[in-house]
Design a protein around this motif. Structure first.
Motif, PDB file in Angstrom:
ATOM      1  N   ALA A 207       0.808  -1.225   0.000  1.00  0.00           N
ATOM      2  CA  ALA A 207       0.000   0.000   0.000  1.00  0.00           C
ATOM      3  C   ALA A 207       0.838   1.269   0.000  1.00  0.00           C
ATOM      4  O   ALA A 207       0.352   2.335  -0.381  1.00  0.00           O
ATOM      5  N   GLY A 208       2.088   1.186   0.454  1.00  0.00           N
ATOM      6  CA  GLY A 208       2.931   2.374   0.514  1.00  0.00           C
ATOM      7  C   GLY A 208       2.624   3.267   1.691  1.00  0.00           C
ATOM      8  O   GLY A 208       3.116   4.397   1.763  1.00  0.00           O
ATOM      9  N   THR A 209       1.824   2.799   2.627  1.00  0.00           N
ATOM     10  CA  THR A 209       1.506   3.571   3.817  1.00  0.00           C
ATOM     11  C   THR A 209       1.236   2.617   4.966  1.00  0.00           C
ATOM     12  O   THR A 209       0.806   1.475   4.751  1.00  0.00           O
ATOM     13  N   VAL A 213      -6.008   4.485   9.263  1.00  0.00           N
ATOM     14  CA  VAL A 213      -7.185   5.211   8.771  1.00  0.00           C
ATOM     15  C   VAL A 213      -7.278   5.097   7.257  1.00  0.00           C
ATOM     16  O   VAL A 213      -8.345   4.811   6.691  1.00  0.00           O
ATOM     17  N   ALA A 214      -6.167   5.299   6.560  1.00  0.00           N
ATOM     18  CA  ALA A 214      -6.159   5.209   5.100  1.00  0.00           C
ATOM     19  C   ALA A 214      -6.320   3.776   4.610  1.00  0.00           C
ATOM     20  O   ALA A 214      -6.912   3.540   3.546  1.00  0.00           O
ATOM     21  N   LEU A 215      -5.805   2.820   5.366  1.00  0.00           N
ATOM     22  CA  LEU A 215      -5.827   1.422   4.926  1.00  0.00           C
ATOM     23  C   LEU A 215      -7.164   0.736   5.167  1.00  0.00           C
ATOM     24  O   LEU A 215      -7.499  -0.225   4.469  1.00  0.00           O
ATOM     25  N   THR A 216      -7.942   1.196   6.147  1.00  0.00           N
ATOM     26  CA  THR A 216      -9.196   0.523   6.481  1.00  0.00           C
ATOM     27  C   THR A 216     -10.154   0.562   5.295  1.00  0.00           C
ATOM     28  O   THR A 216     -10.427   1.611   4.725  1.00  0.00           O
ATOM     29  N   ARG A 279      -9.764  -4.368  14.371  1.00  0.00           N
ATOM     30  CA  ARG A 279      -9.240  -3.090  13.874  1.00  0.00           C
ATOM     31  C   ARG A 279      -8.290  -3.267  12.696  1.00  0.00           C
ATOM     32  O   ARG A 279      -8.373  -2.512  11.713  1.00  0.00           O
ATOM     33  N   VAL A 280      -7.395  -4.241  12.783  1.00  0.00           N
ATOM     34  CA  VAL A 280      -6.342  -4.371  11.772  1.00  0.00           C
ATOM     35  C   VAL A 280      -6.681  -5.428  10.736  1.00  0.00           C
ATOM     36  O   VAL A 280      -6.754  -5.130   9.536  1.00  0.00           O
ATOM     37  N   ALA A 281      -6.890  -6.676  11.153  1.00  0.00           N
ATOM     38  CA  ALA A 281      -7.082  -7.758  10.181  1.00  0.00           C
ATOM     39  C   ALA A 281      -8.347  -7.561   9.351  1.00  0.00           C
ATOM     40  O   ALA A 281      -8.297  -7.558   8.117  1.00  0.00           O
ATOM     41  N   VAL A 282      -9.492  -7.375  10.011  1.00  0.00           N
ATOM     42  CA  VAL A 282     -10.744  -7.171   9.272  1.00  0.00           C
ATOM     43  C   VAL A 282     -10.759  -5.815   8.581  1.00  0.00           C
ATOM     44  O   VAL A 282     -11.157  -5.695   7.417  1.00  0.00           O
ATOM     45  N   GLY A 283     -10.298  -4.783   9.276  1.00  0.00           N
ATOM     46  CA  GLY A 283     -10.355  -3.442   8.706  1.00  0.00           C
ATOM     47  C   GLY A 283      -9.459  -3.252   7.504  1.00  0.00           C
ATOM     48  O   GLY A 283      -9.864  -2.667   6.490  1.00  0.00           O
ATOM     49  N   VAL A 284      -8.228  -3.759   7.571  1.00  0.00           N
ATOM     50  CA  VAL A 284      -7.250  -3.535   6.510  1.00  0.00           C
ATOM     51  C   VAL A 284      -7.417  -4.527   5.366  1.00  0.00           C
ATOM     52  O   VAL A 284      -7.147  -4.194   4.205  1.00  0.00           O
ATOM     53  N   ALA A 285      -7.871  -5.742   5.672  1.00  0.00           N
ATOM     54  CA  ALA A 285      -8.011  -6.774   4.633  1.00  0.00           C
ATOM     55  C   ALA A 285      -9.422  -7.364   4.659  1.00  0.00           C
ATOM     56  O   ALA A 285      -9.608  -8.555   4.933  1.00  0.00           O
ATOM     57  N   PRO A 286     -10.445  -6.558   4.338  1.00  0.00           N
ATOM     58  CA  PRO A 286     -11.824  -7.047   4.449  1.00  0.00           C
ATOM     59  C   PRO A 286     -12.148  -8.190   3.488  1.00  0.00           C
ATOM     60  O   PRO A 286     -12.942  -9.066   3.820  1.00  0.00           O
ATOM     61  N   GLU A 287     -11.556  -8.193   2.302  1.00  0.00           N
ATOM     62  CA  GLU A 287     -11.811  -9.306   1.387  1.00  0.00           C
ATOM     63  C   GLU A 287     -11.221 -10.604   1.945  1.00  0.00           C
ATOM     64  O   GLU A 287     -11.810 -11.681   1.789  1.00  0.00           O
ATOM     65  N   GLY A 288     -10.068 -10.505   2.566  1.00  0.00           N
ATOM     66  CA  GLY A 288      -9.505 -11.671   3.223  1.00  0.00           C
ATOM     67  C   GLY A 288     -10.385 -12.153   4.354  1.00  0.00           C
ATOM     68  O   GLY A 288     -10.552 -13.361   4.566  1.00  0.00           O
TER      69      GLY A 288
END
Length: 510
Positions: A207-209, A213-216, A279-288
């Motif tokens: 993602a480069g970041t 907040v931006a990744l969710t 917060r992290v796993a579901v938020g950042v990788a919802p398709e996963g």
């Protein structure tokens, strides 16, 4: 910087400087008093965080961000690496922040009455405050790299607490068992940390970041990257939670840890894993998350059933309570696995309820073991005859843990099952029914515990007990009793404050 930003920094700075002050003061009891003061100020700052939250939420209203913190601090940290010191709090994280601050204070107050084992009370309180910094930082971090660093801060001080103050200081075999439990805790946690580090690297490189907040919502990541990232992150958080079958470090750590160590382990350290999953796993990788949801649901129900069956076979008080956490965390995972607003809300209130009730159970188990010098259920019968107040509190905590309506343990488990039913389909309906059966087994092993410990003729270990309770014990336990009642009778204390951020999170799920 806004007043909310100062409060965020104070929540981390006060216990950090408090730990340094405690370590520097030569007089043991004075140092412990300073620790209590630092923990009190931290709790005050944590409780004040919701003040002005509407302004913070409104500031993000015009954006598409799924994470909209009430207050935030976003400062340059390592500009050359594009890393920032980004903290924030919202309705998902704040209940756990407040719970962490409260339990740390209660543990520090408890040390004024009794320092466990053979260790130095000053060092113990300093380590408790360092653990608090790591846990609070994990709940407040809005940068993945910062999240990882705070996640790791907890490892060494908790290891030191288990090894240094665990077991029976007069028994060499018990000291060896404490060291083995500490090593097992460290090795399992380090394994999860490696997975977390690789998962963070995969996300940040793609993602480069590192900004959460931006990744969710996963808009910066391809589907393939999300599947890989979610797998790594979910496994890492499963170790910390711990979720079956990665739970085997938990009973040993709880059995050997001192009372205050068990309280923080069960009350909030396990929540670092379930919070990270949301917060992290579901938020950042919802398709996963969507891809893995059926497998997560199956593992959740397996944890509920296996944890309950193992508890039915336990003969040691602290190990039974430790194994019960496996089942309770299974209900939390089931709620998350549904990826619905109802399920995630159930997971959040289940997290808080488990933290309150299990902390109380471990305080009580520690008090019983300190008085009788045994945790064997066969040697603890007749408690209500010699220590009726202690017996009554144990009964209250046990029925709260089994999910009695009107007490805190009911809402998370009941609505996790409801969320599974609402998800529809044969699989989720089967999982819901199986989880409900697991709930019945939970009642069975906790009622068995009460029958074995509180009823019958007093054993020699119990016969010598007196009815009195220390003032410091009552000071540590009373807030947990009141919160168990408050959350049970008014679950909106948690659900109401988490509703908007949960809806925002669910809104970006595929």
């Amino acid at each position: 910087m806004t007043s909310g930003g100062f409060l965020l920094l104070a929540v981390l700075a006060v216990p950090a400087f408090g730990a340094l002050a405690v370590a520097a003061i030569p007089r043991d009891r004075a140092a412990r008093l300073v620790g209590v003061i630092a923990a009190t100020l931290t709790l005050v700052a944590a409780v004040a965080l919701p003040v002005g939250r509407n302004q913070g939420w409104t500031a993000y209203a015009a954006t598409a961000a799924a994470v909209r913190p009430w207050h935030a601090v976003d400062l340059p940290w390592a500009p050359g690496l594009e890393l920032r010191f980004h903290l924030g709090v919202d309705g998902i994280s704040w209940p756990l922040v407040a719970l962490t601050a409260l339990l740390t204070l209660l543990c520090c107050v408890y040390t004024l009455w009794r320092v466990p084992g053979r260790g130095d009370g000053r060092a113990l309180v300093a380590l408790l405050l360092v653990v608090e910094v790591g846990i609070l930082g994990t709940f407040l971090a809005l940068d993945l790299v910062l999240f990882f660093l705070f996640f790791e801060v907890v490892l060494l001080p908790m290891y030191a607490i288990i090894v240094g103050w665990g077991g029976d200081g007069a028994d060499p075999a018990s000291r060896d068992a404490g060291r083995r439990a500490g090593r097992k805790f460290a090795l399992y946690t380090l394994s999860g940390s490696v997975l977390l580090l690789v998962g963070v690297y995969v996300v940040v490189a793609a993602a480069g970041t590192a900004d959460i907040v931006a990744l969710t919502g996963g808009t910066e990541l391809s589907r393939t990257t999300q599947l890989a990232a979610f797998s790594l992150l979910a496994l890492a958080f499963a170790v910390k939670s711990p979720l079956w079958p990665l739970h085997s470090w938990l009973p040993d750590a709880h059995t050997q840890a001192p009372t205050v160590g068990s309280v923080l382990l069960a009350g909030v350290l396990l929540k670092m894993g379930t919070y990270g999953l949301i917060r992290v796993a579901v938020g950042v990788a919802p398709e996963g998350a969507r891809w893995a949801a059926p497998a997560l649901g199956v593992l959740a129900v397996a944890a509920i059933l296996i944890g309950s069956l193992v508890c039915l076979a336990q003969t040691e008080l602290k190990r039974l309570i430790a194994y019960s956490s496996v089942g309770h965390m299974g209900f939390v995972l089931l709620g998350v696995a549904t990826l619905t607003a109802t399920g995630i809300q159930a997971a959040l209130v289940g997290n808080v309820a488990h933290g309150i009730i299990t902390a109380l159970l471990f305080f009580l188990a520690g008090a019983i073991k300190d008085r009788t010098h045994t945790g064997a259920l066969s040697e603890l019968s007749g408690l209500r005859e010699t220590a009726p107040r202690l017996s009554g509190l144990l009964a209250f905590a046990a029925v709260a843990s089994l999910g009695l309506p009107g007490l805190a343990g009911f809402w998370g488990e009941a609505f996790a099952v409801v969320a599974a039913v609402e998800s529809g389909g044969a699989l989720w309906t089967t999982l819901a029914v199986s989880a409900a059966i697991g709930g019945a087994l939970t009642a069975a092993y906790l009622l068995r515990l009460l029958r074995r410990v509180t009823h019958g003729e007093p054993t020699p270990a119990v016969a010598v007990l007196g009815p009195g309770l220390a003032t410091a014990e009552l000071a540590a336990w009373t807030p947990l009793v009141l919160l168990t009642l408050a959350v049970g009778l008014a679950p909106t204390l948690v659900l109401g404050i988490a509703e908007a951020p949960v809806e925002a999170l669910v809104g970006v799920l595929p």
